[in-house]
Design an enzyme around this catalytic site. Sequence first.
Site, PDB file in Angstrom:
ATOM      1  N   ASP A  29       0.820  -1.224   0.000  1.00 42.34           N
ATOM      2  CA  ASP A  29       0.000   0.000   0.000  1.00 42.34           C
ATOM      3  C   ASP A  29       0.847   1.265   0.000  1.00 42.34           C
ATOM      4  OD1 ASP A  29      -2.365  -1.571   0.230  1.00 42.34           O
ATOM      5  OD2 ASP A  29      -2.025  -1.717   2.387  1.00 42.34           O
ATOM      6  N   GLY A  65       0.871   1.536  -7.485  1.00 42.50           N
ATOM      7  CA  GLY A  65       0.002   1.700  -8.657  1.00 42.50           C
ATOM      8  C   GLY A  65       0.111   3.106  -9.210  1.00 42.50           C
ATOM      9  N   HIS A 104      -4.493  -1.532  -6.027  1.00 40.16           N
ATOM     10  CA  HIS A 104      -3.721  -0.359  -6.405  1.00 40.16           C
ATOM     11  C   HIS A 104      -4.734   0.724  -6.742  1.00 40.16           C
ATOM     12  CE1 HIS A 104      -0.032  -2.419  -6.640  1.00 40.16           C
ATOM     13  NE2 HIS A 104      -0.089  -2.846  -7.859  1.00 40.16           N
ATOM     14  N   ARG A 110     -10.800  -2.361   5.259  1.00 39.03           N
ATOM     15  CA  ARG A 110     -10.316  -2.476   6.639  1.00 39.03           C
ATOM     16  C   ARG A 110      -9.437  -1.276   6.996  1.00 39.03           C
ATOM     17  NH1 ARG A 110      -7.525  -8.357   7.235  1.00 39.03           N
ATOM     18  NH2 ARG A 110      -6.620  -7.765   5.257  1.00 39.03           N
TER      19      ARG A 110
HETATM   20  P1  GDP Z   1      -0.394   0.295  -3.832  1.00 38.56           P
HETATM   21  O1  GDP Z   1      -1.104  -0.999  -3.595  1.00 38.56           O
HETATM   22  O2  GDP Z   1       1.034   0.271  -3.413  1.00 38.56           O
HETATM   23  O3  GDP Z   1      -0.568   0.788  -5.226  1.00 38.56           O
HETATM   24  O4  GDP Z   1      -1.058   1.386  -2.880  1.00 38.56           O
HETATM   25  P2  GDP Z   1      -2.614   1.661  -2.645  1.00 38.56           P
HETATM   26  O5  GDP Z   1      -3.247   2.073  -3.893  1.00 38.56           O
HETATM   27  O6  GDP Z   1      -3.219   0.565  -1.867  1.00 38.56           O
HETATM   28  O7  GDP Z   1      -2.539   2.872  -1.613  1.00 38.56           O
HETATM   29  C1  GDP Z   1      -2.018   4.107  -1.944  1.00 38.56           C
HETATM   30  C2  GDP Z   1      -3.124   5.149  -1.739  1.00 38.56           C
HETATM   31  O8  GDP Z   1      -2.548   6.419  -1.602  1.00 38.56           O
HETATM   32  C3  GDP Z   1      -4.073   5.273  -2.916  1.00 38.56           C
HETATM   33  O9  GDP Z   1      -5.352   5.625  -2.455  1.00 38.56           O
HETATM   34  C4  GDP Z   1      -3.478   6.425  -3.742  1.00 38.56           C
HETATM   35  O10 GDP Z   1      -4.439   7.135  -4.530  1.00 38.56           O
HETATM   36  C5  GDP Z   1      -2.965   7.299  -2.644  1.00 38.56           C
HETATM   37  N1  GDP Z   1      -1.772   8.066  -2.964  1.00 38.56           N
HETATM   38  C6  GDP Z   1      -0.684   7.668  -3.692  1.00 38.56           C
HETATM   39  N2  GDP Z   1       0.261   8.630  -3.670  1.00 38.56           N
HETATM   40  C7  GDP Z   1      -0.237   9.639  -2.899  1.00 38.56           C
HETATM   41  C8  GDP Z   1       0.288  10.890  -2.461  1.00 38.56           C
HETATM   42  O11 GDP Z   1       1.407  11.271  -2.752  1.00 38.56           O
HETATM   43  N3  GDP Z   1      -0.526  11.653  -1.650  1.00 38.56           N
HETATM   44  C9  GDP Z   1      -1.774  11.267  -1.281  1.00 38.56           C
HETATM   45  N4  GDP Z   1      -2.481  12.071  -0.490  1.00 38.56           N
HETATM   46  N5  GDP Z   1      -2.296  10.086  -1.661  1.00 38.56           N
HETATM   47  C10 GDP Z   1      -1.521   9.284  -2.464  1.00 38.56           C
END
Ligand code: GDP
Length: 424
Positions: free
Chosen positions: A13, A17, A41, A304
Amino acid sequence: MSNCVIVGINWGDEGKGRMVDLLTERFDVVVRYQGGGNAGHTVVNEKGKFALHLLPSGIFRDGVVNILGNGVALDPENLWKEIQDLRAKGVEVSPSNLKISDRASLLLPWHRDLDELEEKRLADKRYGSTKQGIAPFYSDKYQKKSVLAGELHFPEKLKAHLLDLLDWKNLTLTRVYGSEPYTMDMLEKWFMDYCRPVLPYVCDTGTYLKNAQKEHKRILFEAQLGALRDLDFGIYPYTTSSNTLAAYAPVGSGLPSARIDEVIGVVKAYSTCVGEGPFVCEMKGDEAEKLREAGFEYGAKTGRPRRVGPLDLVATRYGVEVQGATKIALTKLDVLSYMERIPVCTRYRLNGQETDRFPFPAELDAAEPVIRYLDGWQCDISGARKWEDLPEAARRYVTYLEESIACPVPYVSVGPERDSIILR
Ligand code: GDP
């Protein structure tokens, strides 16, 4: 940057993505090489906001070919739903931009049942599984009791294979767990509903990738979860059931001869961990609630609440090492903007001594975080697009991380949108 892997450095997380969606601009092919639809993602771009589970995050870019490699847990049911969902939102998904390895194993409906049954049996000792069937799937794959996607092209042979598997699996379902058996009719219906629609996507992606390599196409390998969830190097048994490391990318993608030129490790500006297991730097109470709300830390698949904590330099250094990261993308720096002073876990205290070493899993429960505070910046940084736009305290936070983990941080993300990024 011809062959590049994007991986998570911590517990998942981290925003992989989002980084893949940004960087796919420079690539011709994007391959998911491990894991299944058990995590999500989140990608925000000009087409909307999407939660991808199994599809590679390059799916939004015109001209990019997306591949689900042999290392993934191919769940046709969720995949078909995901494809339909994206199409309904106007995203093109067709056999020309999505290819499924004929050597990927199928996650069958009983894998989800077994995941649920085993978590129930474990009760308060459960692993915190997302109950998507991933652990039973990989167990069966390694027991050679699974079906390869390419078998869908041979219906007669497939039927005989399924009958054998059915006999075997019903023993576990009924005699170990006292659950209901599957019938061939149930399986055949499931194959008709979910496997037939994905059949046109199944092909020899190994040859496709070999040719792409010969033609010097740029290939991006996309991982799921993070280093600390790696089956062999993570916080076993609170890991996932596959290898989340960059080193597995050539094998799981179907291009075992690939040479990796670059490994971009994604690190969140603070820590989050979903599910059970040791989490040394976990925050509790109001402090945790505030950070969780600021970062909207709720699982994309399950909703969750994620456990949260400060940036953990011990875990991050370990993640950088096992991933062989050559560069870091730091995400969600904007989330820390409300803090007056920002806690960072610099070392662990273990058996009365401070250490930089990431402990063996059985020692993790006894480790305590050593916390240091850095100055906060307390202003909105989400509009920053250049390094100079960031307040000095925010820049210091980034350079402190960089020095502490001995790896450059050329990407700093300050928002979920594609362009909310600072390139240094
Ligand atoms: P992944 O599984 O590694 O791709 O991560 P997730 O998608 O589960 O979680 C990352 C969350 O953080 C997502 O809701 C993204 O839209 C959000 N996100 C990613 N980069 C940033 C950022 O720089 N700032 C903020 N506020 N949200 C971000």
